[in-house]
Design an enzyme around this catalytic site. Structure first.
Site, short mmCIF file in Angstrom:
data_model
loop_
_atom_site.label_atom_id
_atom_site.label_comp_id
_atom_site.label_asym_id
_atom_site.label_seq_id
_atom_site.Cartn_x
_atom_site.Cartn_y
_atom_site.Cartn_z
N GLY A 127 0.69 -1.21 0.14
CA GLY A 127 -0.20 -0.06 -0.04
C GLY A 127 0.75 1.26 -0.05
O GLY A 127 0.54 2.19 -0.74
N ASP A 128 1.96 1.33 0.82
CA ASP A 128 2.94 2.31 0.73
C ASP A 128 3.65 2.64 -0.54
O ASP A 128 3.60 3.76 -1.12
CB ASP A 128 4.02 2.13 1.94
N THR A 129 3.93 1.45 -1.11
CA THR A 129 4.57 1.52 -2.40
C THR A 129 3.94 2.09 -3.29
O THR A 129 4.11 2.87 -4.28
CB THR A 129 5.33 0.07 -2.55
N ALA A 164 3.21 5.65 -3.04
CA ALA A 164 4.59 6.53 -3.50
C ALA A 164 4.73 6.64 -5.13
O ALA A 164 4.87 7.53 -5.66
CB ALA A 164 5.85 5.48 -2.76
#
Length: 403
Positions: free
Chosen positions: A174-176, A179
């Protein structure tokens, strides 16, 4: 061998990026810009720095993950809670092209760093804001990490065997994804700035980045009321695509194209299923997917993964093994594509890290600089702002920058 001293400038050379984020989403976005030549100044709190420095496995006291996430960056150890620290950020933002942050909404404003005010001082500034739920809406003030965004975005519900507890993907996807969406936003805003001369604010929510990758999930619900559920290793509604047990592991087989399906079934000795008119297209195969999977599974069961792959590759059927990182590190294709880069740490020890993606033919990305020590570049960055040795010493004595 990567030494961090390559002279390749990269396609984003000259782009000044100020990173205020920490951990994963914001720093991954800034790292991607840095891989392609941007000059990235990372602001970290004095003392501990970015918590990622101490996450997972450490080598000589520092996370090896840090060596990837913060390559090509400079470290400015600066206390954003102090007015003098905030003033330094404002001065840096006046000269920056891009500011990246991934704090909870309102944090920048609380430090006197409201993006709208930063834009008034530097109308060309592009501000990327990554948060769990976005800068607006009823959930904006909730704390949001990647795993929560993955759940709200619809991904976690699908990552399970039917009837069993949904599982984590295994990395901070999710973070990637947030980003990478942020990088898309930055590059789009940079392109538009060439016409207008003006910057803007980019608002990326973790859950929206995940939701954007959910394919036909919403239109299927809208048109048919269908709620897609977990399907384990299969690809729902597309057959045959699954992981099949072999004698020594699993093989992934994607035989869902019409002609591929015929080659697959012929190669495993099931010409009857290959030539069945009712199975000539995907719609027919989906109705009998259990029968097809059982036939493929019966063929793979007594064979090793290598034996199965040899037959499938000979029939031009997309198939592969499930890689561990040990498989990745030993794979000749990874090596040939430059995805296993050996760098040297500051103490001279070697470390293998992922190569740069995507690959540009004329101006490729590269690792030009190792991940910085905490505050390694504080003095140099402040000198570039015009501060004198006496002023820097004063900031250090007052705890605004690391001692």
């Amino acid at each position: 061998m990567e030494t961090g001293n390559t002279k390749d400038a990269g396609p984003l050379a000259g782009l000044k990026v100020l990173e205020l984020g920490q951990l994963i989403a914001g720093p991954f976005a800034a790292r991607t810009l840095g891989d392609f030549g941007a000059d990235v100044v990372k602001v970290e709190p004095p003392g501990a720095g970015d918590p990622l420095r101490n996450w997972r496995l450490l080598k000589n006291g520092t996370s090896v993950w840090w060596q990837v996430q913060s390559r090509n960056k400079k470290s400015l150890a600066l206390d954003l809670r102090q007015p003098e620290g905030q003033d330094i950020v404002r001065r840096l933002a006046r000269e920056a092209d891009v500011l990246v942050e991934n704090f909870r909404p309102g944090a920048l404003e609380g430090w006197g760093l409201d993006p709208q005010q930063l834009l008034e001082a530097n109308p060309r500034l592009i501000v990327l804001r990554i948060s769990g739920y976005g800068q607006t809406g009823p959930y904006r003030d909730r704390p949001g990490f990647g795993v929560v965004g993955e759940a709200m975005g619809g991904l976690r519900h699908l990552t399970a065997e039917p009837g069993r507890v949904p599982v984590r993907v295994g990395v901070s996807i999710g973070d990637t994804l947030a980003a990478l969406h942020g990088v898309i936003g930055i590059l789009s805003a940079l392109h538009e700035r060439q016409r207008s001369g003006r910057g803007q604010v980019i608002d990326v929510a973790l859950y929206e980045a995940v939701f954007n990758c959910m394919e036909s999930l919403l239109p299927e619900y809208s048109a048919f009321g269908a709620v897609r559920g977990p399907a384990g290793s299969a690809l729902p509604g597309i057959a045959p695509t699954n992981a099949y047990a072999c004698a020594d592991g699993y093989v992934l087989i994607a035989g869902n194209g019409d002609s591929i399906y015929k080659r697959l079934m012929t190669s495993i000795g099931r010409a009857d299923l290959a030539n069945d008119p009712a199975l000539a297209d995907n719609a027919g195969r989906v109705k009998r997917v259990e029968e097809i999977d059982a036939a493929i599974g019966a063929w793979t069961a007594p064979r090793t993964v290598d034996e199965a792959l040899k037959v499938l590759e000979g029939a031009s059927v997309p198939a592969g093994r499930i890689y561990t990182v040990a498989d990745i590190a030993a794979d000749p294709h990874y090596a040939a594509r430059g995805m296993l880069k050996e760098m040297r740490l500051d103490d001279g020890e070697p470390l293998t890290v992922p190569g740069v993606v995507p690959k540009l033919s004329r101006t490729p990305g590269a690792q030009r600089r190792n991940a910085p020590r905490l505050g390694q570049d504080t003095d140099a960055v402040l000198h570039e702002l015009g501060l004198t040795e006496e002023q820097i010493a004063g900031l250090r004595s007052r705890g605004v920058i690391a001692s």
